[in-house]
Write a protein that holds these residues in place. Structure first.
Motif: not given
Ligand code: FES
Lengths: 444, 186
Positions: A291-301
């Motif tokens: 979840a953190v990866f999805l959020f931080g990479f796809l969802g933010l960056w």
């Protein structure tokens, strides 16, 4: 920027596009026929084969229409509705909602029937949108073409990883080991891997050469220190940073946050106490990490890069996908600092001013008093909130990780969350800085 | 096996050629010297070229002090863009805290240093990099710029013309815009 033929009139533009669009649709049709063949031969699924054949025929029909000068065009009202609905807030929240849906519905969404249909729909929308001059200009700028490719590549790899994770999770639930546990046969580096790498290198080189011949690198007029081009865009991989700079002081967005991103990524192996999921794809065993990866990479960056590439125009205003890039668009309103909200709006008093003749300590005191709301809020966010979470929602995690790891992890996580929070506060409440001490160049 | 094959050959050469080997050694050391000398020369030239690069042939720096015309040339509520390209300065006849004055604003955005644009219709200085905007008096109101544009020193010279001095700057957030050197009252 590509000079589109007949840009003067929209009909002329669409007419000039007939040939390329026709070939595009025929290409998609061929893609679907390939999928049909794959479904029949490899997956042995009649249903899929029939569906892909039907879709392929539909695309072939669209291709014929486009070639005869009647390409599929999006109706004006739909484009207008899109432009109006797609503000920065809806775009960001929509992307987050999409990720949540993807997380919850991953078992269904990675099925070929669903994901390949989604691909077809996106290709169809792409083709129909290309008949809009503003959309076409934005998407086909030499700078932006790779980002379109990146979107599809990212979607593919996210699908690939998730599909394998879903398959493994099912096996694990049934008590079997992950698929990868059965991989026992080893291959040699030389020649097996090196050959693959060599071929990969050659293919990549050919693609790059052909690409650079087809779409020449955009060169602009010679640099002039007195004029900054409008808009002035960073290279695509820095557009996320440039977008971050909109919401933070340059020292924070340009130095502190990038450094934290790198350090935080480096710290992950030391922070992660979860021993499972090593050497095989899984979501169920690593929910938090995934979840953190999805959020931080796809969802933010990635989201920030997409906003910077496609949605930002002159004056760095936000534009809808079909909106003309008008340099005189007035969108944003006056910014308000938290101290102004606190003193002037909520307490109905004046913001405390620093008298020009006040000395060091007195000045500092007045400044701290002025920023009392922001300082309290920051403190609550970074100190009180993690402590409370450690006793409530994240209690198990806190116990598994130990104090130092937990605090490092939660601080990094909160920093990451701060970005969308501040973005949304900025768009909705026009909040500029939570703590603003320009006297000492400190702004948060 | 191979070694055994080779050994007698080496011995045969050794018997014949101490002088030859000495010659070889001398030539080799000469070559070594030559090589290092060439390397050193190239490195030296390269360093010199780098050093030379730091002193460009033509350095056209506009003067720090320059005249911008008479106060009467500036109607009220006017932003003069003439000096922006060469000097990076907007000369403005505006108001600050209710007082009409002429002042010289730096065109450099206080966020990350892009060059702002004066947009007459919207009466704002707009930055093309991250969208900061400033009112005519230089105060920031939109976007991420954390503080107002900076002022340069301005005064009335002996011939009655306005003279801008870029060597001194005045920052609003430090209360320096009250300094009489930072504006000319009208
Ligand atoms: S440099 Fe002007 S807004 Fe960032």
């Amino acid at each position: 920027m590509i000079d589109w033929p007949h840009y003067a009139s929209e009909e002329g533009f669409v007419a000039g596009l007939a040939g390329p669009l026709g070939w595009y649709y025929l290409g998609v049709a061929a893609l679907n026929l390939g999928a049909m063949w794959y479904a029949l031969r490899r997956r042995r699924s009649r249903l899929e084969a029939v569906v892909w054949a039907l879709m392929g025929m539909a695309f072939a029909g669209l291709g014929g229409l486009a070639m005869s000068g009647h390409p599929l065009v999006l109706p004006e009202w739909l484009k207008d509705a899109c432009d109006r609905a797609l503000g920065p807030v809806t775009f960001t929240l929509g992307a987050m909602a999409g990720l949540v849906i993807f997380y919850l519905g991953r078992r269904v969404l990675v099925q070929p029937l669903v994901s390949w249909t989604a691909l077809n729909v996106s290709l169809l929308l792409m083709g129909a949108s290309m008949t809009d001059p503003d959309f076409a200009r934005t998407v086909s700028r030499p700078d932006n073409v790779p980002i379109v490719g990146m979107v599809y590549l990212l979607a593919f790899f996210t699908w690939l990883g998730t599909a394998q994770a879903v398959r493994n999770d099912e096996r694990l639930r049934r008590g079997q080991g992950p698929v990868e546990a059965g991989f026992t046969d080893k291959v040699l580096v030389w020649p097996d891997v090196v050959y693959i790498e060599l071929i990969g290198a050659i293919v990549a080189t050919v693609v790059l050469v052909v690409w650079s011949l087809l779409i020449p690198a955009p060169l602009e007029e010679p640099a002039n220190p007195a004029v900054t081009p409008n808009p002035s865009k960073a290279p695509w991989y820095f557009l996320g940073l440039q977008e971050m700079l909109l919401y933070f002081d340059p020292a924070v967005a340009g130095v502190v946050l990038p450094a934290l991103i790198i350090l935080g990524l480096m710290a992950i192996p030391y922070l992660d106490p979860n021993p499972r999921g090593s050497g095989y794809y899984t979501v169920d065993q690593r929910r938090f990490g995934w979840a953190v990866f999805l959020f931080g990479f796809l969802g933010l960056w990635i989201l920030l890069i997409l906003i910077g590439t496609f949605m930002r125009g002159p004056n760095w205003s936000f534009f809808g996908p079909y909106e003309p890039r008008d340099p005189h668009k007035i969108a944003a309103a006056t910014n308000i600092k938290l101290c102004e909200y606190f003193w002037a709006v909520w307490l109905g008093r004046g913001v405390p001013r620093v008298p020009p003749e006040s000395g060091g300590l007195q000045k500092l005191g007045i400044i701290l008093w002025r920023e009392i709301a922001g300082l309290t809020l920051t403190c609550a966010y970074f100190v009180v909130l993690p402590a409370v979470l450690a006793r409530t929602a994240l209690r198990r995690m806190r116990q598994a990780m130990g104090r130092a790891r937990y605090w490092l992890m939660i601080l990094l996580l909160l920093m990451m969350l701060m970005l969308p929070l501040k973005m949304i506060l900025n768009w909705t409440a026009h909040l500029s800085y939570i703590v603003s001490i320009p006297e000492y160049s400190f702004n948060l | 096996m191979r070694r055994a094959d080779r050994r007698p050959v080496a011995g045969a050469q050794g018997r014949r050629g101490p002088s030859r080997r000495g010659l070889l050694r001398i030539t080799f050391s000469w070559l070594l010297w030559l090589g290092f000398a060439a390397l050193g020369a190239v490195a030296g030239l390269w360093a010199a070229a780098t050093a030379r690069f730091l002193f460009p042939n033509a350095l056209k720096e506009p003067p720090q002090r320059f005249k911008v015309g008479f106060p009467a040339d500036y109607p009220p509520a006017h932003v003069e863009s003439r000096f922006k390209d060469e000097h990076g300065v907007w000369v403005v006849h505006g108001t600050y805290r209710g007082q009409a004055q002429i002042y010289a604003l730096s065109s450099v955005c206080t966020h990350l240093g892009c060059i702002t644009i004066w947009q007459e219709e919207q009466k704002r200085f707009k930055c093309p990099c991250h969208g900061s905007a400033f009112y005519m008096d230089g105060i920031n109101y939109e976007g991420p710029a954390p503080r107002p544009l900076e002022r340069y020193a301005i005064r009335i010279a002996d011939d009655g013309q306005l003279e801008v001095d870029k060597s001194r700057t005045y920052q609003e957030e430090l209360g320096q815009w009250h300094d009489p050197d930072s504006y000319v009252p009208t």
